[in-house]
Every structure is written in C-alpha cells, then in structure tokens.
Design an enzyme around this catalytic site. Structure first.
Site, PDB file in Angstrom:
ATOM      1  N   ASP A  10       1.103   4.049  -3.062  1.00 51.84           N
ATOM      2  CA  ASP A  10       0.579   5.465  -2.845  1.00 51.84           C
ATOM      3  C   ASP A  10       1.780   6.543  -3.386  1.00 51.84           C
ATOM      4  O   ASP A  10       1.491   7.406  -3.656  1.00 51.84           O
ATOM      5  CB  ASP A  10       0.210   5.901  -1.290  1.00 51.84           C
ATOM      6  CG  ASP A  10      -1.035   4.902  -0.939  1.00 51.84           C
ATOM      7  OD1 ASP A  10      -1.783   4.626  -1.913  1.00 51.84           O
ATOM      8  OD2 ASP A  10      -1.191   4.797   0.481  1.00 51.84           O
ATOM      9  N   GLU A  65       0.854  -1.132  -0.008  1.00 50.60           N
ATOM     10  CA  GLU A  65       0.126  -0.206   0.013  1.00 50.60           C
ATOM     11  C   GLU A  65       0.783   1.141   0.045  1.00 50.60           C
ATOM     12  O   GLU A  65       0.501   2.241  -0.546  1.00 50.60           O
ATOM     13  CB  GLU A  65      -0.925   0.007   1.232  1.00 50.60           C
ATOM     14  CG  GLU A  65      -1.732   1.155   1.211  1.00 50.60           C
ATOM     15  CD  GLU A  65      -2.729   1.339   0.127  1.00 50.60           C
ATOM     16  OE1 GLU A  65      -2.433   2.334  -0.521  1.00 50.60           O
ATOM     17  OE2 GLU A  65      -3.387   0.421  -0.318  1.00 50.60           O
ATOM     18  N   SER A  73      -7.180   2.685  -3.972  1.00 51.64           N
ATOM     19  CA  SER A  73      -5.892   2.927  -3.487  1.00 51.64           C
ATOM     20  C   SER A  73      -4.921   3.330  -4.444  1.00 51.64           C
ATOM     21  O   SER A  73      -3.935   3.935  -4.126  1.00 51.64           O
ATOM     22  CB  SER A  73      -5.152   1.766  -2.787  1.00 51.64           C
ATOM     23  OG  SER A  73      -5.583   1.403  -1.396  1.00 51.64           O
TER      24      SER A  73
END
Length: 764
Positions: free
Chosen positions: A339, A335, A604
């Site tokens: 990002d 994650e 995401s």
C-alpha cells in the site's frame, strides 16, 4: 435486583437533568448554513434492565449453524468494543442531502467540508441520549474509554461475563475453516428504553477480513529478461496457476504503471501529489527501510515525497490504537509494504502516512484497520486528517454483523462530509470477496462490506491483454530502461481472472468457451488442485441502497443495490505472467535485481494506485484555486463517465465504442476511461458433499471424485446468476459496454481525468 434497577434509573435521570432538552446544530460553517437538525433526546423512558428489546442481525448468521467448542470464560477481557449509536432518521436524511450538495458544483455548499465536531453536533446522536447510554454502560460495570467526536460511537471495555449479563448473549469459541474464533452466539438485547438509539456492539467477534493480495518470490534471469518464480510446495492445496507461461514472468515497475495510466504526463507539469497526504490504514507495521529502497530503486527520489509510520490517536485518547508490531523484515506485513509503495508509485511527491493499529486493541470486526481509519477521520486537528485514505482489506457483507457494517458506513460518510477521498479494494475472489486464496463455497454472490458504502470508491482489478492477444511487442519493449520499466503506452485490459472462467484465455489458448475449457480441465486436473476463485471482485450490496449517481451511466444495472466496483486498475494476470515488483525487508530490491524480490498482485494493488492518482487530481485542483479535498471521488467519476459512455437510455455517443479498452492506443488517447469489455469475474465455485452444505449462485458443470485427495466427492462449477444454464448473460459477472460488475467504469487516463475533472468543477 430491584435496588439495582432503581439506582440505574436515578443515575440516568441525573445525567439527563444536567443537559438541555433540545440540541441545536451550529451553523458557523457555510456548509451547515440553513441546516436545522435540532431535536429532543429520544431516550424518554426509564431505563429498565428487565424490559429489553432484541437487536436483529447483531450476531454473525453462520455462527448459528456452527457448534461451539466451549463457552468463553466470564473473566476474559473484551477491550475497546464500540457501541454503535443510531442517529435519527431526519439527521440521516440531512447528512445525505449535505453530502450531495458538497459534490454539486452549482451548490453554495460545494466543497464546503465540515469537521468531526461539526459532524457530531449536527448529524450524530444528541448529548442527552449519549449520556443515558453511557450511564447505563457504567452501571453494568463497563469502563467507558471515550465518546467519539462523531457522536455515533462509544468506546468501552469490560469482560465476557459483563457482556453476557448486559447484552444477554453468550461469547463462545468456534472452529471455522480450521481456525479458532470467538463470537457471540445470538443477537444482543438492550433495555427497550435505549433500543431506538443503539444499533449494536462492534467487537463481539474476532473474525478478521484478510488483506487482498497474492505474492510470489522470484529471481530475475538476465538471460531471459524475465523473473523466474521460485517453486513452492503447494501439493494438496487449491489455486495453482492454471497455465504456467514458459520463459518466466514479467514484473511491472512504477514506470510501467505511470505509462499505462498516463500519470507521467502530469509529472512534467509539476503535478506529483506534492502537499497531499495519503493515509494507508493497516493492522501491522512494515520495515521502514523498504519505502526509501523502493523510491531509490525506481528513480522516484527527486519528487520530494515523504513517509511516516505511526499510530493515529484521538484527543483525548481512548487508548485503542497501539503499535501492532511487525516492523522487522521477518515480521512485516506485505500488505502494508504494498500500500505504501504503490500509492507512491503513482504520486511520487505525496506524503505517505502508514497508519497502523493493533487488532489486539480493537475487537471490532475490522480490527486495527477500522480503528486506524476511524481515528484519522475523527482527529480534532485538520493537519491530522488526510486528504485521501486507501484501505485494502475486505470481507463479504454476509460475514459482517449489522453493528460493524453500520459503523463502517457511518465512518465513510463522515469522511466524505469532511472532504476525505476513500478508496477500498473490491476483493480478490470474483463474485464473492471472502475467498481470497481459497474457493467460493457454501455462499453465493456477495460484495465487500468495507466498500459498499455509497461514500467510498471501490477499486476492482484488471489484467493486461497483450499476453493472451499476442501483442506484447506492440506495447512493451524487449528490454528494461534505467528504472526497470518497459511499457510503451496504454495496454488493452481485460478483467483479472485466474480461473478457467477467463473467457479470453479459453478462446486464445484452446479455442473454446470458458465453460468447455473448465469441463476439459477436469480431465487434466482430477483432484481440483487448479480450481480457483482468484479474480477481481464485484457484486451488488445486500445492505446499502444504490446512490443516485450510480444510476446515471450506460450499463448501470436496474437494481436497487449499491454495486461494486466503481473503477479498476491492474490487479493481476492469468497464469501468473504479470506482477508488480515489491521492495520488502526480507527481499529488498538490489541493483539489476541480482537478489530475489517479491512479485505481488491483487486489488490491494489497485486501490492504493488509484489513491495516488487522486492525489495528482487534488494537487491539480488546488493549484487552480479549488479545495485540495474532493471527498468521495465516485460521484464525479460517474458524471464524467456519463459524458463518455452515455446515459442508461437513449442513443449512446461514439465514445462508448471509441473508448473501448480493446482499442489500445488506437483512438483512446483522448478518453478519460478505458471501457473494459473483455472477460469477466465468473470464477470456479465448489460444493463439498462432506460439508453437507449448498453453494448458491453456482452453475455446476462436473464432479471431482476426491477433491484435493482429501474431501471426497465435490461438485465444481462457475459462479452464475442461474443454476440451470451458463452463458454471457448468466455468468457472474461478464464485462460489457459501459459500467459492469466485472470492472465498474474501467480504468483511467490520469491526464485526461484531471482535465475533465477541472472542467466539471469549473476550474480555470
């Protein structure tokens, strides 16, 4: 007990005696000129532990229906809980009035942002009330680690036994979805004298929202010019790809995203995000070699972007943010990698701040992610506060206690008043965001509690329509360029939906309705291994009211709720055909992809990409002499969408039809938004007889006799607003003209967005 009560009362009285009875807000900032929030302390009675008030919704409702396995030992440490304070109603109204003026180009307060200290003095709880609450906490044996500058939260630590005695609730151990958890069994109680200024305590349970992505390891096949996804053993688990497209999968590179959403046109004019700070907030680290590998692989090194990974602290520090670890290839968070890399993909000149805090330090519901964001927003130095925050985590409001939800909303409101733009993923499981990687069951329609504040922008997920439409050659080259891109232009989009509820897939693949497609699937999938809720999320809030700016555009529902999402970008694809390429520590990108890499998707991906687009907008406005900070982007986005889609009533402009995403490059080149009208996020939902629970908002179309060969008879359906009929009007939810629960306002053309934004704010 009588002696203890007297000592508590005396200590609080002494604290109150040292403070003025009226707190007057400072008006040194132009934004605060004319705002008078002076008020007397609201704690006026003696604090008596024997006279208490229960605070409603301060425990997770579903815990009441779950049998605990054991009580938590009284000695168990409970560190860095957050006591959430309630500002007065008049101060809350004044704050919203200020934020509205800060977004109004005709107001003298337009873009006049405030500091955390000004926020606290003007809109937080007055010092006398804070002193009363602090004294009471200390008298109960807690350690007060600090009061936040916003004056709406107190960081404190103690033990489970102290929580039980002070707040009259028992911490228990529970097993939920085969995982061990700790949570308070019932609502908390506090002294009645303090109940008017206390919302509750964030940190009494350890349920954590999950990152909103899906990843596969793949090896590039140069003969096929496709990525071949490595098989994994997933028998007996839900969510297999409904259709495996033969010949491999497509990996999108930054070049493709830049081409599809037209950020590349801004680079040629020098707008790359230079000077803009994007913070991605996380609860685990990444391998710091990933980002330069990504930048080098995809030709982004010449734009001057920077990267740092650190733990944001308050001054003076409360000690609630320590390094969560995970900076090695085998431990890093995908994650965090996602990002950082895809905010850079859209804004290659921006400064990327990877702000991480350990979940172990913060017992609040959103853990280290909340702490990282909160500490950034409350940084005493302007240089320590970012222009933009991207948060790619989520859980439904139905799984969030009231104290945590209030804390989230207060945090994003403060960010907005300070000029920070916040982008939050809407979720990856259709009409309920709590089921990423699993299937909606036992609950109905919900919305991501991290995103339903009216002071952030929620980003949903889309899919490229070329694969199902059979138009790939029109929009993509057959070979990759030097930076592994192949997109020719904007590509028509539909709602990202991997279930049989995908209406375009049903139509194009088998010539059926989605409902019939799902019914037929029961024949070929007798154990439900392909049943999934994986999809971009959207839905109405059950907590937050609809902001005025969300009412002004065509398609806005006539409800009273804050509705999600606001906008959407690419999140994933039906059948797992299209993904984004990730450069990770375990699978670094190598020249010509001779080694395996991760392919990844989810909202995401969508949220940090929109954060990158906002960085380009910020730099463009800064060069025009305006503030580089824009606060919440949503109010401006809806104003611009009204120009393109029209108002909720009256005659619609021609651009409502002209800017339909399905038009592709024909006629949409001048549009700010691509109105996504194809598809929807109605996905599969189940009701397992063994669990003896019902699943509302689900139209059941059949029964699986032995779900996953383990759970026995299980009803399967599609999420809907009706349990008796299923069509485009009852599916939860269908895409349509203007705004929709499926994709909000749709996706954007970044170049046109900047031009329209500059015109709206009267920039030269």
């Amino acid at each position: 007990m009588k002696t203890e009560h007297v000592m508590i009362a005396l200590s609080i009285a002494a604290a109150l005696a040292t403070l003025p009875s009226i707190t007057q807000a400072s008006a040194s900032n132009q934004a605060l000129a004319g705002i008078n929030t002076a008020e007397a302390p609201r704690v006026t009675q003696t604090v008596d532990n024997r006279v208490t008030s229960s605070l409603s919704n301060t425990h997770l409702a579903f815990v009441s229906h779950t049998t605990p396995t054991a009580a938590v030992d009284d000695a168990m440490p409970m560190n860095h809980m957050q006591l959430i304070l309630r500002p007065s109603a008049s101060r809350a109204v004044a704050l919203q009035a200020l934020i509205a003026a800060q977004h109004d180009p005709s107001s003298a307060k337009f873009h006049q942002w405030i500091t955390p200290e000004e926020f606290g003095t003007t809109f937080g709880v007055v010092d006398g009330d804070i002193a009363a609450v602090k004294s009471w906490l200390i008298a109960q044996g807690f350690t007060v680690n600090g009061v936040y500058p916003n004056k709406t939260q107190i960081d404190f630590s103690g033990t489970a036994g102290q929580v039980r005695q002070a707040f009259h609730t028992q911490e228990n151990r529970y097993v939920v979805n085969h995982e061990n958890h700790v949570a308070n069994a019932g609502d908390i109680s506090v002294p009645a004298a303090l109940s008017g200024v206390i919302v509750g305590v964030a940190g009494l349970n350890d349920f954590r929202p999950q990152p909103l992505h899906k990843a596969q390891v793949a090896q590039f096949d140069h003969g096929k010019n496709k990525f071949m996804i490595k098989p994994s053993s997933t028998a007996g688990t839900p969510g297999h790809l409904a259709v495996n497209f033969v010949g491999g999968s497509r990996g999108l590179a930054p070049y493709d995203m830049q081409t599809i959403y037209n950020t590349s046109s801004l680079y040629t004019s020098g707008l790359t995000g230079t000077g803009i700070n994007i913070a991605v907030v996380e609860d685990a680290d990444m391998d710091v070699t990933d980002w330069p590998n990504f930048v080098s692989t995809f030709g982004l090194g010449g734009y001057g972007g920077t990267f740092k990974q650190y733990q944001p602290q308050l001054t003076p520090t409360t000690g609630n943010c320590t390094d969560p670890g995970g900076a090695t290839p085998d431990e890093e968070s995908l994650e965090t990698v996602l990002d950082s890399e895809y905010s850079t993909a859209m804004a290659p000149g921006a400064n990327i701040w990877v702000a991480t805090c350990s979940d172990l330090d913060s017992n609040n519901f959103f853990g280290g992610v909340y702490t990282a964001a909160d500490n950034l927003i409350n940084n005493s130095s302007a240089a320590g506060r970012p222009n933009i925050i991207s948060a790619s985590y989520g859980y439904g409001e139905g799984f969030t206690d009231s104290a945590s939800k209030t804390a989230i909303d207060l945090m994003w409101a403060q960010a907005d008043a300070e000029g920070i733009s916040v982008f939050v993923s809407s979720g990856d499981s259709g009409s309920n965001p709590s089921f990423n990687g699993s299937i909606i069951n036992g609950v109905g329609i919900d919305a991501n509690s991290f995103a339903t504040s009216p002071n952030d922008t929620a980003v949903g997920g889309t899919d490229t329509a070329d694969v199902l439409d059979g138009t790939t050659s029109k929009y993509f080259n057959s070979s990759y360029n030097a930076v592994y891109g192949s997109a020719k232009s904007y590509v028509p989009e539909l709602t990202w939906n991997e279930s049989c509820g995908n209406v375009l897939a049903a139509q194009k693949l088998v010539g059926l309705s989605a409902l019939q497609f799902c019914k037929n699937a029961l024949i070929y999938d007798p154990y439900g291994e392909y049943v999934t809720s994986e999809s971009g999320s959207g839905g109405p809030s059950s907590v937050d009211a609809k902001p005025s700016w969300q009412r002004i555009v065509y398609g806005a529902p006539k409800d009273q709720s804050r509705d999600l999402p606001d906008v959407s970008l690419f999140g994933g694809s039906y059948g797992g055909y299209t993904w984004a390429i990730l450069c990770s520590g375990a699978y670094p990108c190598t020249p010509n992809f001779v080694d395996p890499v991760y392919l990844i998707g989810g909202t995401s991906l969508s949220a940090p990409m929109f954060a990158g687009i906002q960085a380009l907008i910020d730099q463009g406005l800064s060069q025009a002499g305006l503030s580089a900070n824009q606060g919440n982007a949503a109010p401006t986005l809806y104003e611009l969408a009204r120009n393109e889609y029209g108002a909720p009533t009256g005659k619609s402009p021609s651009t409502l039809a002209g800017c339909n995403s399905s038009n592709g490059t024909s006629g949409t080149s001048k549009c700010v938004f691509h109105n996504i009208t194809t598809g929807g996020n109605s996905t599969q939902c189940i009701q397992i007889a063994e669990f003896a629970q019902t699943t509302p908002d689900c139209y059941f179309y059949g029964t699986i006799q032995n779900f996953l060969q383990a759970y026995g008879p299980t009803k399967v359906g599609l999420t809907a607003t009706s349990t008796s009929k299923y069509n485009a009007n009852t599916a939860a939810f269908s895409a349509g003209p203007g705004w929709s629960f499926a994709n909000g306002l749709g996706s954007v053309n970044a170049g046109n967005l900047l031009s329209a934004w500059k015109k709206f704010v009267n920039a030269p």
